[in-house]
Design an enzyme around this catalytic site. Structure first.
Site, short mmCIF file in Angstrom:
data_model
loop_
_atom_site.label_atom_id
_atom_site.label_comp_id
_atom_site.label_asym_id
_atom_site.label_seq_id
_atom_site.Cartn_x
_atom_site.Cartn_y
_atom_site.Cartn_z
CG ASP A 131 -0.73 1.51 -4.22
OD1 ASP A 131 0.63 1.47 -4.58
OD2 ASP A 131 -1.14 2.42 -3.54
CD GLU A 188 3.63 -0.61 -2.80
OE1 GLU A 188 4.52 -0.24 -3.61
OE2 GLU A 188 2.32 -0.04 -2.95
#
Length: 708
Positions: free
Chosen positions: A347, A383
């Protein structure tokens, strides 16, 4: 009980069959207390007797698995210098392998008087032990038998993003006691659905132990559903355990992985190392903040009272100090070696590569992974953006990494709603985005293609709503993206209009077929295959309820969409031309071979059968286009070194609102062409044959796949 000196390594609580060694890193502490809790919750404190290289340690000869514990760390409370030690606060061990229950939100979690947040420079002596979940000493033994990482090649990989709880919480095919748990995901009925789709990996939303009840949600009577508020990087979240027995979540997670591996499905974890649930200078003290705030967090160098925030969550972990890098590496290695997971999706990954604020592709975080003999061999997905300045780094990650391709998402959404910026943009994304990944030596699998993910509209909502509808979140429809590149097909939200419903179903088929037939690695959002809707909520992070959970009755309501998804997935698996390992060259790579057809490996055509010109590539209006994929021009051999060949295909895309007459290009030879997939209908193809030069009606807003 008398603590023995013990050892500084390994960090955490390690049971050796007789007793337990405890070790905690803190460079700035003056003393560390080990706090043991009995079954009634009574606390007994012991000073850790030794400190070696900033690691405080001690050995408890009688402590067995199941023992509850925590730490109290002494040192200066001087926020203006970056120190927030407070022995009144029980702290979670960063290396704990299991945690019992959830943090209970309340004023005792804060190291300052919560009623006066402007006074965070003043220490609070209120004890928080009743609100902090206890760490658990665990027995790591498990019978894995022959289980190991599956190591499915990237070009064979299809990812299914889902949530442990939401996936099975309402599945009546499962026993009620295990729905919404690790055991539920391991149940044969759950695995059967995944197998029927043909996915090869599940990507699980965060399962690291997280803060379920942050204050801003407690006030709205909501809960953290997605789990992006980590408080520990080793412990699987206890709330997904079916047994309810402290510590059993570790064994249940392992059993889940073992069952999925036995079915040929890899497990990828969505991990959040960029920030924690402790927030900014006004956030609670749960673990790192009270153990060694100045080491673990990225503080403002001019005002260490405050945190640098490139995550939008109040703080950012400092990925520069050796101990923090060690924490990350130890955690990742634990999940691979002890828990047998197959990879990770990071993330806000640029936040981990920031050194002296700038994002650095040569950062130490990448170095420790690339040189690690274990971590360098697993699936690594970034990401590729964070919320800090200069944080959009799509296409810039090192060679071992794949990336969520946000440009693929945006371009394909725009194409099918008739608003593509440039025709060439769509062609590049469909071909695997070579403009982003080929230049630094990566292969097409560097592109993780997706149309939808947990963050945003579901696929059904993408074709049903122009605007977000997040009123259920309790903040006046704020939060969540306002520009979704969605199109409601003429009516906002639910409708009984049969023409609009038919168009929405066709658009969903267009998206699924484009996703699965493009070069790169497709990622399907769980539930999209059966029309899952969140009623227009594109930020359902706090909706731990039926709005987010899978409605398994959709299997019958949207059986046609489900079967279409399965069929296109099988089609992709059967034809290697849709999952090439190397880039298209745009040339005749068969030149000189006996069976050469003289054609390039990829060709793009106008509806009249002529090739797309350079000028046409710059056109912005959405219009029909066709692509030829040469099955004889696959450059990579199979695992035995033999040549790979396939049929050739012509894909006809029509995003226009009217039907288009399309001609089979005569340059492709004399062979006939058979319809294999047609998104304007949901039944099988194969019933229509076209010959070169013959006109074919390409239905508005549809994709047709022809096989030569």
């Amino acid at each position: 009980m008398k603590l023995w000196p013990g050892c500084p390594y390994p960090l955490g609580a390690t049971w050796d069959g007789k007793g337990t060694n405890f070790a905690l890193y803190s460079a700035r502490a003056t003393a560390v207390e080990l706090c043991l809790f009995d079954a009634a919750g009574l606390e007994t404190r012991y000073l850790l007797p030794e400190q070696t290289n900033y690691i405080w340690h001690g050995y408890a000869p009688d402590v067995q698995p199941g023992q509850h514990y925590g730490y109290r760390v002494r040192g200066p409370y001087d926020p203006e210098a970056g120190d927030r030690f407070n022995p009144a606060k029980l702290l979670i061990d960063p290396y704990a392998r299991a945690i019992a229950g959830d943090v209970q939100f309340g004023p005792d979690l804060f190291s300052y008087p919560w009623a006066a947040p402007e006074k965070d420079l003043t220490i609070s002596e209120t004890d928080n032990a009743a609100s902090i979940p206890k760490c658990i000493v665990t027995d790591s033994s498990f019978e894995w038998e022959s289980d190991r990482r599956l190591e499915i090649p990237w070009h064979e990989t299809v990812i299914y993003e889902t949530h442990v709880k939401g996936f099975t919480r309402q599945d009546s095919d499962l026993p009620a006691a295990i729905r919404g748990t690790y055991a539920g995901l391991a149940h044969p009925a759950a695995i059967a659905h995944l197998k029927s789709l043909g996915v090869t990996a599940i990507e699980l939303l965060p399962i690291h132990h997280f803060m379920r009840f942050p204050g801003h949600l407690v006030e709205r009577e909501l809960q953290n559903y997605w789990g992006y508020d980590t408080i520990n990087f080793f412990a699987p979240y206890a709330g997904y355990s079916a047994s309810g027995v402290d510590g059993q979540q570790v064994r249940e997670f392992k059993q889940m992985v073992k069952a999925l591996h036995a079915a040929g499905i890899e497990v990828i974890l969505d991990v959040v190392y960029n920030h924690t649930a402790e927030g900014n200078h006004l956030g609670p003290t749960l673990s790192f903040k009270g153990i060694d705030n100045a080491t673990y967090y990225w503080l403002d160098s001019k005002q260490p009272r405050y945190y640098i925030d490139v995550t939008g969550c109040g703080n950012s972990m400092n990925a520069s100090p050796a101990q923090v890098l060690k924490l990350f590496a130890d955690s990742l290695r634990y999940w691979v070696e002890d828990m047998h997971v197959d990879g990770f999706r990071f993330d806000l990954a640029p936040a981990l590569a920031r050194e002296l604020f700038e994002v650095d592709s040569l950062a130490a975080f990448f170095d420790i992974i690339h040189q690690d003999p274990v971590l360098s061999t697993v699936k690594l997905i970034a990401e590729p953006w964070d919320l800090g300045e200069g944080g959009y780094h799509i296409g810039n990650f090192p060679t071992l990494w794949s990336e969520w391709n946000g440009k693929f998402r945006d371009t394909v959404r725009d194409f099918w709603r008739g608003k593509c910026d440039r025709l060439s943009e769509f062609a590049l994304r469909f071909a695997g985005s070579p403009d982003m990944y080929e230049i630094n030596g990566r292969r097409p699998h560097a592109s993780i293609n997706f149309i939808t993910c947990h963050d945003g509209f579901t696929l059904a909502d993408l074709v049903s709503y122009n605007d977000k509808h997040n009123e259920a979140n309790g903040v006046g429809n704020e939060g969540g993206a306002s520009h979704n590149r969605s199109w409601n097909c003429g009516v906002e939200g639910e409708t009984d209009d049969p023409e609009i419903l038919a168009l929405r179903q066709r658009q969903q088929r267009n998206f699924i077929a484009t996703l699965l037939l493009a070069q790169g690695v497709p990622m399907l959002l769980g539930g999209d295959e059966m029309g899952r809707s969140q009623l227009g909520n594109n930020n359902a992070y706090c909706q731990d309820n039926e709005l987010s959970w899978f409605d398994w009755l959709n299997r019958d309501r949207h059986a046609d969409l489900l079967e279409f998804t399965r069929r296109v997935m099988r089609f992709r698996q059967q034809h290697p031309v849709f999952r090439r390992r190397k880039w298209f060259q745009g040339e005749d790579i068969q030149h000189g071979q006996p069976d050469s057809d003289g054609l390039r490996d990829i060709l793009w055509f106008n509806p009249d059968g002529t090739e797309v010109t350079d000028a046409q590539w710059e056109e912005s209006e959405g219009r029909a286009i066709a692509v030829f994929l040469n099955g004889r021009a696959i450059p990579t051999p199979d695992e035995r070194g033999d040549r790979v060949t396939d049929s050739s295909f012509l894909l006809l895309f029509n995003p226009e609102h009217e039907d288009v007459e399309c001609h089979i290009p005569t340059v492709l030879g004399e062979g006939n062409w058979q319809v294999e997939i047609a998104t304007y209908r949901d039944d099988e193809g194969g019933q229509r044959i076209y010959s070169p030069g013959q006109p074919a009606t390409l239905v508005s807003r549809s994709l047709t796949v022809l096989q030569q």
